[in-house]
Design a protein around this motif. Structure first.
Motif, PDB file in Angstrom:
ATOM      1  N   ASN A 451      54.224  39.225  37.644  1.00  0.00           N
ATOM      2  CA  ASN A 451      53.546  38.657  36.394  1.00  0.00           C
ATOM      3  C   ASN A 451      52.330  39.955  36.240  1.00  0.00           C
ATOM      4  O   ASN A 451      51.536  40.305  37.134  1.00  0.00           O
ATOM      5  N   GLU A 452      52.541  40.402  34.840  1.00  0.00           N
ATOM      6  CA  GLU A 452      51.313  41.518  34.518  1.00  0.00           C
ATOM      7  C   GLU A 452      51.296  42.573  35.533  1.00  0.00           C
ATOM      8  O   GLU A 452      50.202  43.026  35.823  1.00  0.00           O
ATOM      9  N   SER A 479      56.928  39.144  33.926  1.00  0.00           N
ATOM     10  CA  SER A 479      56.265  38.518  32.693  1.00  0.00           C
ATOM     11  C   SER A 479      54.830  39.473  32.293  1.00  0.00           C
ATOM     12  O   SER A 479      54.205  39.407  33.159  1.00  0.00           O
ATOM     13  N   GLY A 480      55.117  39.940  31.075  1.00  0.00           N
ATOM     14  CA  GLY A 480      53.934  40.385  30.569  1.00  0.00           C
ATOM     15  C   GLY A 480      53.499  41.882  30.547  1.00  0.00           C
ATOM     16  O   GLY A 480      52.668  42.320  30.396  1.00  0.00           O
ATOM     17  N   HIS A 493      53.483  39.274  26.518  1.00  0.00           N
ATOM     18  CA  HIS A 493      52.276  38.667  26.453  1.00  0.00           C
ATOM     19  C   HIS A 493      51.470  39.096  25.368  1.00  0.00           C
ATOM     20  O   HIS A 493      51.233  40.278  25.258  1.00  0.00           O
ATOM     21  N   GLU A 516      53.417  34.484  27.466  1.00  0.00           N
ATOM     22  CA  GLU A 516      52.092  33.913  27.222  1.00  0.00           C
ATOM     23  C   GLU A 516      51.412  34.297  25.835  1.00  0.00           C
ATOM     24  O   GLU A 516      51.852  35.549  25.434  1.00  0.00           O
ATOM     25  N   THR A 571      49.123  29.371  26.238  1.00  0.00           N
ATOM     26  CA  THR A 571      48.205  29.143  27.464  1.00  0.00           C
ATOM     27  C   THR A 571      47.054  28.218  27.017  1.00  0.00           C
ATOM     28  O   THR A 571      46.368  28.696  25.968  1.00  0.00           O
TER      29      THR A 571
END
Length: 615
Positions: A451-452, A479-480, A493, A516, A571
């Motif tokens: 994530n990120e 993700s992101g 995101h 997100e 979110t």
């Protein structure tokens, strides 16, 4: 079996705790907001439900309750205990009754004395832990029976050889947890909480229990359904098997057996005639019995369940990759769910509390949850299975510190972190353990290893391994941000308004999702973690203003779906500590949005006619 898991196991758990004879010399630590279920916590019988719905046996004892605890220097030996702690609540939580930090220079010790029920005599006895953060040693009657490192996966030890023939049995557990001072997976935990980083969670935080099993027993199972062939493949690890033993798998619909097969432990395939498909609209679950058979006689049997469903990739009429469920396009939309509680931190106060978030998510018209950098107790996934909620499972992040680079013409790129061999090994071991622990739940459809760019390393290697280890699910590599062409999914995101990745990025080979967005904040007096300095990505002063902005975002969603968006994550489910951008307050006492209006807004996104698949 579904009814058995909801109602019957509570009685079994209660019986187990009656055997312990614990006093209720406990009260919740003061100082923070609490949920409505805090007052329902019974110190003699907390979280009594059967903890492993995917592999059920009846001969078990719940060891949740009051244990002795001590926090002492890491290198010291425990001599005296400081008081009582309520297991399975982390020592930092209010519900533990302690609310103290531990830190990298100390260890947390637990001790409890129990008497085993008569039904355990002559059996092998397994000691199970749902989760302990992070590294622990376990002793029974002074004998070390095992060690475990990993804060999010269940584990077990065979305690049989260490048990006395009768009388009191002493269990001692020591735990070391360096929080953000170590390289291990930790999710959002940090020594000094602020912003999106929260209170540390140390020690036992899921149910502890004992189980009596025969000498030859099923240790674990792996169940993979094949919707296209209407079949189920089951493999099992069996301890102390004898030559000629076979695995028998039977599929049940209520009291009716609909299919059965026998074979080697590592490969039994059962054809399911006229199979009913599992989906959010119809979350049908088959019951399952898995038995070790010796010369025609069952020597061990566990009860389980499965859903016949398929998650895959297809191409629409525009040539864009789409996420398919059961060979049809279904837009997936749900909240970012971090699974934190103001009174229990990682651990919900009661089963009703755990169920509440899922039921509210469903009532608001979402069909998916992204479980964000945390792993839940097994019963959480069970409820998603039976209620029909798709789950994206994140790997909890750790060893954070990647450097983002600004490169002209490059979209969302960061450096892969150069992690130590120890750090890499810890990640790989726990990611596999987490996948193993959640593999059998039909609700879980997407794996998210990074994530990120938080601690992201060797992206290609990790993603390829994940895809090979479980080809039955999709993999959302990053993700992101820190995007690559590895994995099935390209995940943007964007705060606060909805957006989507460029369809042409990496040659249009991946599914496009919005991992997100939103983060619309509304702090409500009396329901916040602290009285001031709360925040959201965009803050409002009334529910009406908040809903109006959210409604405008939903107006942007349908055109994005038609252009190529397959899923979106809002979110977030609840406020968490100083973040006030939840659909509900942190204490779950206020739902900030009108549930019926949310459901009306969301249901139109699930219209399959929005997207035409390529014929």
């Amino acid at each position: 079996m579904i009814k058995y898991l909801i109602a019957g196991c509570i009685c079994l758990g209660a019986v187990g705790n009656q055997l312990h004879g614990q006093s209720a010399s406990w009260k919740i630590a003061e100082g923070k907001i609490t949920t409505p279920w805090a007052d329902e916590v019974n110190a003699n019988n907390p979280l009594p439900e059967y903890p492993r719905p995917q592999m059920v046996r009846e001969n078990w004892v719940n060891l949740n309750g009051l244990w002795d605890y001590a926090i002492i220097p890491k290198a010291a030996s425990v001599k005296n205990y400081d008081g009582k702690i309520l297991v399975p609540f982390a020592v930092e939580s209010a519900l533990s009754g302690v609310s103290k930090t531990v830190g990298k220079d100390s260890k947390l010790w637990y001790k409890r004395t129990i008497t085993l029920p008569s039904g355990f005599k002559g059996k092998s006895v397994l000691l199970h832990f749902g989760a302990v953060d992070w590294e622990c040693e376990v002793f029974v009657n002074g004998q070390k029976i095992g060690t475990h490192a990993g804060g999010y996966d269940p584990f077990s030890f065979d305690a049989t050889a260490a048990l006395k023939k009768s009388g009191a049995q002493e269990i001692v557990v020591s735990v070391w947890d360096p929080s953000d001072n170590g390289p291990q997976p930790r999710g959002k935990q940090i020594e000094k909480p602020h912003g999106i980083w929260y209170t540390p969670v140390s020690g036992i935080w899921q149910t502890v229990w004992m189980e009596a099993v025969p000498k030859t027993y099923v240790q674990s199972t792996k169940q993979i359904s094949n919707l296209d062939e209407s079949s189920l493949n089951v493999s099992s690890v069996v301890q102390n098997a004898q030559a000629g033993d076979v695995l028998r798998v039977s599929v049940w619909e209520g009291a009716q057996k609909v299919a059965e097969g026998e074979g080697a432990f590592d490969n039994v395939t059962v054809k399911v005639p006229n199979a009913k498909h599992w989906s959010p609209q119809n979350p049908f679950l088959y019951d399952l019995k898995i038995a070790v058979v010796r010369k025609g006689k069952v020597v061990d049997e566990v009860k389980s369940y499965f859903g016949m469903r398929k998650i895959s990739v297809g191409v629409d009429a525009q040539g864009i990759q789409r996420m398919l469920l059961n060979n049809e396009f279904l837009f997936q939309y749900g909240p970012l769910d971090q699974g934190w509680w103001p009174d229990g931190l990682y651990t919900p106060p009661t089963e009703k509390a755990l169920l509440f978030d899922i039921e509210k998510t469903k009532a608001m018209g979402f069909n998916m949850i992204r479980k964000h950098v945390k792993v839940e107790p097994a019963r959480w996934y069970y409820h998603c299975d039976r209620l029909g909620i798709l789950v994206w499972q994140d790997m909890p992040s750790g060893d954070i510190g990647n450097r983002w680079e600004n490169r002209p013409g490059v979209y969302g790129l960061a450096t892969d972190k150069d992690r130590s061999p120890e750090s890499e090994s810890i990640f790989k071991k726990e990611w596999k353990a987490i996948m193993d622990a959640t593999m059998n739940y039909p609700s879980v459809v997407v794996w998210v290893p990074f994530n990120e760019a938080w601690g992201q390393f060797k992206t290609e290697e990790i993603v390829q391994w994940t895809m090979k280890y479980d080809p039955s699910r999709l993999v959302n590599a990053a993700s992101g941000g820190n995007f690559t062409d590895a994995g099935h999914i390209l995940d943007l995101h964007n705060y606060p308004e909805p957006a989507m990745p460029a369809p042409t990025l990496f040659g249009a080979k991946q599914i496009l999702v919005l991992g997100e967005f939103g983060g619309l904040g509304l702090p409500l007096d009396g329901h916040t973690w602290q009285t001031k300095n709360n925040w959201g990505y965009q803050s409002f002063t009334s529910k009406e203003e908040l809903f109006k902005k959210y409604e405008s975002f939903m107006g942007m969603m349908e055109p994005l779906i038609k252009k190529g968006l397959s899923a979106a994550v809002y979110t977030q489910t609840t406020d968490v500590e100083v973040e006030t951008n939840g659909l509900m307050t942190y204490d779950r006492k206020v739902v900030k949005f009108p549930e019926d209006k949310l459901k009306q807004l969301h249901e139109k996104f699930y219209n399959a006619s929005l997207v035409k698949l390529k014929k």
